[in-house]
Design an enzyme around this catalytic site. Structure first.
Site, PDB file in Angstrom:
ATOM      1  N   CYS A   1      16.253   1.703  -2.920  1.00 33.84           N
ATOM      2  CA  CYS A   1      15.651   1.024  -4.071  1.00 33.84           C
ATOM      3  C   CYS A   1      14.671   1.952  -4.773  1.00 33.84           C
ATOM      4  O   CYS A   1      14.800   2.201  -5.978  1.00 33.84           O
ATOM      5  CB  CYS A   1      15.075  -0.342  -3.568  1.00 33.84           C
ATOM      6  SG  CYS A   1      13.916  -0.090  -2.390  1.00 33.84           S
TER       7      CYS A   1
ATOM      8  N   SER B   1       8.397  -6.793  -0.126  1.00 32.59           N
ATOM      9  CA  SER B   1       9.478  -7.546  -0.333  1.00 32.59           C
ATOM     10  C   SER B   1      10.501  -6.284  -0.142  1.00 32.59           C
ATOM     11  O   SER B   1      11.967  -6.635   0.286  1.00 32.59           O
ATOM     12  CB  SER B   1       9.840  -7.861  -1.640  1.00 32.59           C
ATOM     13  OG  SER B   1       9.712  -7.076  -2.713  1.00 32.59           O
ATOM     14  N   GLY B   2      10.237  -5.117  -0.136  1.00 32.72           N
ATOM     15  CA  GLY B   2      11.028  -4.176   0.290  1.00 32.72           C
ATOM     16  C   GLY B   2      11.604  -4.116   1.753  1.00 32.72           C
ATOM     17  O   GLY B   2      12.439  -3.612   2.245  1.00 32.72           O
TER      18      GLY B   2
ATOM     19  N   HIS C   1       8.772  -2.016  -7.137  1.00 32.63           N
ATOM     20  CA  HIS C   1       8.093  -0.677  -6.659  1.00 32.63           C
ATOM     21  C   HIS C   1       7.412  -0.040  -7.789  1.00 32.63           C
ATOM     22  O   HIS C   1       8.166  -0.232  -8.902  1.00 32.63           O
ATOM     23  CB  HIS C   1       9.149  -0.086  -5.901  1.00 32.63           C
ATOM     24  CG  HIS C   1       9.442  -0.596  -4.664  1.00 32.63           C
ATOM     25  ND1 HIS C   1       8.872  -1.588  -4.005  1.00 32.63           N
ATOM     26  CD2 HIS C   1      10.597  -0.071  -3.933  1.00 32.63           C
ATOM     27  CE1 HIS C   1       9.576  -1.773  -2.833  1.00 32.63           C
ATOM     28  NE2 HIS C   1      10.518  -0.972  -2.840  1.00 32.63           N
TER      29      HIS C   1
ATOM     30  N   GLY D   1      20.115 -14.125   3.019  1.00 33.30           N
ATOM     31  CA  GLY D   1      18.690 -13.041   2.983  1.00 33.30           C
ATOM     32  C   GLY D   1      18.303 -12.942   1.506  1.00 33.30           C
ATOM     33  O   GLY D   1      19.025 -13.544   0.440  1.00 33.30           O
TER      34      GLY D   1
ATOM     35  N   ASN E   1      12.378  -4.117  -7.209  1.00 31.54           N
ATOM     36  CA  ASN E   1      13.094  -3.512  -6.146  1.00 31.54           C
ATOM     37  C   ASN E   1      14.308  -4.322  -5.594  1.00 31.54           C
ATOM     38  O   ASN E   1      15.125  -4.020  -4.834  1.00 31.54           O
ATOM     39  CB  ASN E   1      12.279  -3.292  -4.877  1.00 31.54           C
ATOM     40  CG  ASN E   1      11.576  -4.117  -4.437  1.00 31.54           C
ATOM     41  OD1 ASN E   1      10.747  -4.769  -5.199  1.00 31.54           O
ATOM     42  ND2 ASN E   1      11.663  -4.587  -3.206  1.00 31.54           N
TER      43      ASN E   1
ATOM     44  N   GLN F   1       5.369   0.896  -2.825  1.00 29.73           N
ATOM     45  CA  GLN F   1       6.151   0.143  -2.650  1.00 29.73           C
ATOM     46  C   GLN F   1       5.915  -1.485  -2.119  1.00 29.73           C
ATOM     47  O   GLN F   1       5.002  -1.461  -0.988  1.00 29.73           O
ATOM     48  CB  GLN F   1       7.321   0.732  -1.442  1.00 29.73           C
ATOM     49  CG  GLN F   1       7.970   1.976  -2.186  1.00 29.73           C
ATOM     50  CD  GLN F   1       9.004   2.627  -1.401  1.00 29.73           C
ATOM     51  OE1 GLN F   1       9.194   3.760  -1.190  1.00 29.73           O
ATOM     52  NE2 GLN F   1      10.025   1.807  -0.638  1.00 29.73           N
TER      53      GLN F   1
ATOM     54  N   VAL G   1      18.209 -10.440  -0.554  1.00 29.30           N
ATOM     55  CA  VAL G   1      19.122  -9.612  -1.292  1.00 29.30           C
ATOM     56  C   VAL G   1      20.215 -10.711  -1.624  1.00 29.30           C
ATOM     57  O   VAL G   1      20.624 -10.794  -2.782  1.00 29.30           O
ATOM     58  CB  VAL G   1      19.345  -8.542  -1.001  1.00 29.30           C
ATOM     59  CG1 VAL G   1      20.332  -7.485  -1.904  1.00 29.30           C
ATOM     60  CG2 VAL G   1      18.028  -7.484  -1.036  1.00 29.30           C
TER      61      VAL G   1
END
Length: 329
Positions: free
Chosen positions: A129, A159-160, A236, A12, A309, A156, A14
């Site tokens: 985040c 990509s959050g 963000h 993923g 973030n 925000q 992250v």
């Protein structure tokens, strides 16, 4: 001397950033294990010039010599597999919302409450985040002036919501229907992140309220958030208004921020210098600017806070926690 590390959710956004941050920070890895769902298993990922094959995450995955596991695979997976990992002596640093408000699990931002790591029982939670980037500059100000109330509006990045959020922005820019966001995100601001609670706040907003109090170690702080999704790919931004219990002098307050760990002050508005999402992207610091007195209340302050973030808001914070664990080993 390195440690044996596992990444859960390795394919993923992250998960891959965990590896990038570990490379950037020269994190001491001896053995590395990469786990993901059966759908993502068998993918190949390169780390420090070596190729690793992603394994399917199962209940047997942690029956090996793993010391630290970084999780970013969602709350459901964390609820199921983090206790299993911990039962095998693995210290889990979890990026989901699964454990954040559990009273037996520390919720840690290393610049703010590193001491809380000491009472972990096998699981340490990584905060939301938007909360992380806010508390990094606020903690030293709270220590000196005592915060009574915070009013925060977030801007925000897509990509959050992960890669699917970035894809939705690209889809929306082409005039195609969104699949993730409830409205077209291109040329739009959507005041809706996560689901709505009965009191009219979203879960994202409630996270900011509850997590701030836990991380700062002060339940008396009042937090009033509005979280907004904006058509920005990454990083963000937050407009933060703070009311202090004690008076402050602006020059002194700015010096406090300049010496705060993890904070970079960018505050020269006359020369158009203030934090920007494009500048913060790819960096680990939290950027603060537009610092000015709120003249409508006693001892009030306005700030503009920006951070990546995916890095500081997720991957970097988790790796920093792991670095603290290594120091205490």
């Amino acid at each position: 001397m390195g440690v044996n590390v596992a990444i859960v959710g390795a394919t993923g956004m992250v998960g891959r950033t965990f590896l990038k941050v570990m490379e950037d920070r020269n994190f001491p890895v001896d053995k590395l294990y990469l786990f993901a769902s059966s759908k993502s298993a068998c993918q190949k990922i390169t780390f420090r010039g070596n190729e690793y094959i992603v394994e399917e995450l199962t209940e047997e995955s942690f029956k090996r010599d793993i010391q630290i596991a970084l999780f970013s695979a969602g709350a459901t997976i964390s609820k199921q597999f983090a206790p299993i990992a911990a039962s095998h002596g693995v210290v889990v640093i979890d990026n989901s919302s699964a454990w954040r408000m559990d009273e037996n699990v520390p919720l840690v931002v290393p610049e703010v409450n590193p001491q809380d790591i000491s009472w972990h029982k096998g699981i340490i939670a990584n905060p939301n985040c938007s909360t992380i980037q806010m508390v990094v500059p606020l903690k030293p100000l709270h220590d000196k002036y005592k915060i009574k109330r915070i009013v925060v509006s977030t801007y925000q990045a897509v990509s959050g919501a992960g890669k699917k959020g970035v894809d939705d922005l690209e889809r929306s820019l082409r005039g195609e229907p969104c699949q993730v966001f409830p409205h077209p995100i291109a040329n739009n601001c959507i005041p809706h992140i996560d689901s709505f609670a009965p009191n009219g706040y979203t879960k994202e907003e409630l996270k900011m309220i509850n997590e701030t109090k836990k991380i700062m170690g002060d339940s008396s702080i009042k937090v009033s958030p509005t979280t907004v999704r904006v058509p920005v790919a990454n990083s963000h931004s937050e407009s933060v208004n703070v009311e202090f219990a004690r008076p402050y002098e602006m020059e002194e307050l700015i010096e406090v921020l300049k010496h705060a760990p993890g904070v970079v002050v960018q505050d020269d508005p006359q020369n158009n210098i203030y934090p920007l999402a494009t500048y913060a992207t790819g960096k680990d610091e939290v950027f603060v600017g537009r610092i000015r007195r709120d003249e409508t209340v006693y001892s009030g302050l306005n700030m503009w806070i920006v951070a990546d973030n995916i890095r500081k808001g997720a991957a970097t914070n988790a790796v920093q926690i792991a670095e603290l664990l290594i120091k205490n080993m």
